[in-house]
Motif scaffolding. Sequence first.
Motif: not given
Length: 104
Positions: A27-55
Amino acid sequence: MSDWMPGPDTGQQGEAAEAAAAPPAAPPAPSFDPAPPAPLGVARTPTGHAGVDARLERLADADHLAADGHHAVYEDVHRGLRDELTALDARPAPAPTPAHDNRS
């Protein structure tokens, strides 16, 4: 002389026997290198408040960072959201009073 001729299956059986006799691939040797960054795919629903949405949109910056970089983004977003809440609690400035025209 024999009329026996090997059929097409005979050659395949010999190859199968050789494959069975070969040691299994390691079997291939296990890699001990960290996995590359990947988006979590969490949807962000706008709140309607511009300052909060920007944050909240700032959270997307963590998708492109290694895990050890997430802390700075989360702290920044938390600080910004806290500032937005503080601004909501601030008393509005008094309305300017109209200049009085003291004519009699």
